[in-house]
Design a protein around this motif. Structure first.
Motif, short mmCIF file in Angstrom:
data_model
loop_
_atom_site.label_atom_id
_atom_site.label_comp_id
_atom_site.label_asym_id
_atom_site.label_seq_id
_atom_site.Cartn_x
_atom_site.Cartn_y
_atom_site.Cartn_z
N SER A 103 45.61 35.78 43.65
CA SER A 103 44.18 35.69 43.97
C SER A 103 43.72 34.29 43.61
O SER A 103 44.36 33.59 42.80
CB SER A 103 43.36 36.73 43.19
N SER A 104 42.61 33.88 44.18
CA SER A 104 42.08 32.55 43.87
C SER A 104 41.62 32.48 42.41
O SER A 104 41.65 31.42 41.79
CB SER A 104 40.92 32.20 44.81
N LEU A 105 41.22 33.63 41.85
CA LEU A 105 40.81 33.65 40.45
C LEU A 105 42.00 33.42 39.53
O LEU A 105 41.90 32.67 38.54
CB LEU A 105 40.13 34.98 40.13
N GLU A 106 43.15 34.02 39.85
CA GLU A 106 44.37 33.76 39.08
C GLU A 106 44.78 32.29 39.23
O GLU A 106 45.22 31.66 38.26
CB GLU A 106 45.50 34.67 39.55
N ARG A 107 44.66 31.76 40.43
CA ARG A 107 44.98 30.34 40.64
C ARG A 107 44.12 29.45 39.75
O ARG A 107 44.62 28.52 39.11
CB ARG A 107 44.75 29.97 42.10
N TYR B 39 38.20 40.43 38.87
CA TYR B 39 36.81 40.21 39.22
C TYR B 39 35.97 41.30 38.56
O TYR B 39 36.42 42.45 38.40
CB TYR B 39 36.62 40.24 40.74
N ARG B 40 34.76 40.95 38.19
CA ARG B 40 33.89 41.91 37.50
C ARG B 40 33.63 43.15 38.36
O ARG B 40 33.56 44.27 37.85
CB ARG B 40 32.58 41.23 37.11
N LEU C 283 40.08 38.52 31.61
CA LEU C 283 39.29 37.36 32.00
C LEU C 283 38.73 37.57 33.41
O LEU C 283 39.47 37.92 34.33
CB LEU C 283 40.15 36.10 31.96
N THR C 284 37.45 37.33 33.56
CA THR C 284 36.78 37.49 34.85
C THR C 284 36.28 36.14 35.33
O THR C 284 36.46 35.12 34.66
CB THR C 284 35.60 38.47 34.72
N GLU C 285 35.61 36.14 36.46
CA GLU C 285 35.05 34.89 36.98
C GLU C 285 34.03 34.29 36.02
O GLU C 285 33.81 33.07 36.03
CB GLU C 285 34.41 35.11 38.37
N ARG C 286 33.43 35.11 35.18
CA ARG C 286 32.45 34.59 34.21
C ARG C 286 33.13 33.67 33.20
O ARG C 286 32.54 32.64 32.82
CB ARG C 286 31.76 35.75 33.49
N GLU C 287 34.32 34.02 32.75
CA GLU C 287 35.04 33.18 31.78
C GLU C 287 35.81 32.04 32.44
O GLU C 287 36.06 31.01 31.80
CB GLU C 287 36.02 34.04 30.97
N ILE C 288 36.22 32.22 33.69
CA ILE C 288 37.11 31.24 34.34
C ILE C 288 36.34 30.22 35.17
O ILE C 288 36.58 29.00 35.06
CB ILE C 288 38.13 31.98 35.23
#
Length: 233
Positions: free
Chosen positions: A38-42, A107-108, A139-144
């Motif tokens: 996912s782009s969040l993991e990236r 993602y949240r 870890l979610t988009e809020r932390e990353i």
């Protein structure tokens, strides 16, 4: 494979225990050889790879077998394991203030939708982390996806880029004399020519990306960002 709790078993290797398949519905790829799905993991991998305090990291690092609420055997693989460099010495032993981090990236919105499914997985991960003296975090988009990430993305191409040695020497000499100053002020003091300031700016971003010049990366970078020379102490 070793027993940690009666409902929890661990399988660990030096490489990924699960390969991420090519997926047409989500972003997949790798950063420094570590796969993401996912782009969040990236984005998290970018942050980890950027951190000079990181000693080693592995995506899909460990398979955790556990029993669900119905007594059925399931398996769960967290997204990433990160270990950190020792940052000091105590007697003859190296001391590391940061425990290894085992983490899941979500993602949240997915956390809310999959709450019941994820709860036993995270319970198993916390038990495993505790047994290894790791920290487990979701870890979610809020932390990353913070201003820090945006700065890292901007500076990424500068970290290993070529820079002008003569600009480096002049910028460093003047910055040491000025102490704290802004990016724009340093360039103005060093160069009267707009063309030379533009050319030197590339070198200054290289210096900041290599942490030779310090600034607060938790707030957006700009020409007004305050910078200073990293102390040798």
């Amino acid at each position: 494979m070793r027993l940690v709790n009666s409902w929890l078993k661990i399988e660990k290797s030096s490489g990924a225990v699960r390969r991420i398949p090519t997926n047409v519905r989500s972003l997949t790829g790798n950063v420094n050889g570590q796969e993401f799905e996912s782009s969040l993991e990236r984005d998290l991998l970018l942050l980890v790879h950027w951190d000079y305090g990181v000693d080693w990291y592995q995506s899909q690092p460990v398979k955790i077998d556990y029993l669900d609420a119905f007594g059925e055997r399931r398996s769960y693989t967290p997204d990433l394991l990160v270990t950190y460099r020792a940052d000091g010495a105590h007697g003859n032993e190296q001391v590391n203030s940061r425990r290894p981090l085992l983490c899941e990236v979500k993602y949240r919105s997915d956390l809310r939708k999959q709450k019941d499914l994820l709860k036993p997985k995270f319970k198993a991960a916390r038990a495993y982390a505790k047994s290894q003296n790791y920290e487990f975090r979701v870890l979610t988009e809020r932390e990353i996806r913070t201003d820090y990430l945006k700065n890292v993305q901007f500076l990424w191409s500068y970290r290993h880029a070529y820079f002008h040695e003569h600009h480096y020497e002049k910028l460093m000499e003047v910055l040491e004399e000025l102490g704290e100053t802004s990016v724009s002020k340093l360039l103005e003091v060093c160069y009267s020519s707009k063309e030379l300031r533009g050319e030197a700016l590339w070198t200054l971003w290289c210096m900041i990306s290599r942490l030779w010049v310090k600034c607060d990366l938790s707030i957006p970078l700009s020409m007004q960002s305050v910078i200073w020379v990293v102390s040798d102490e």
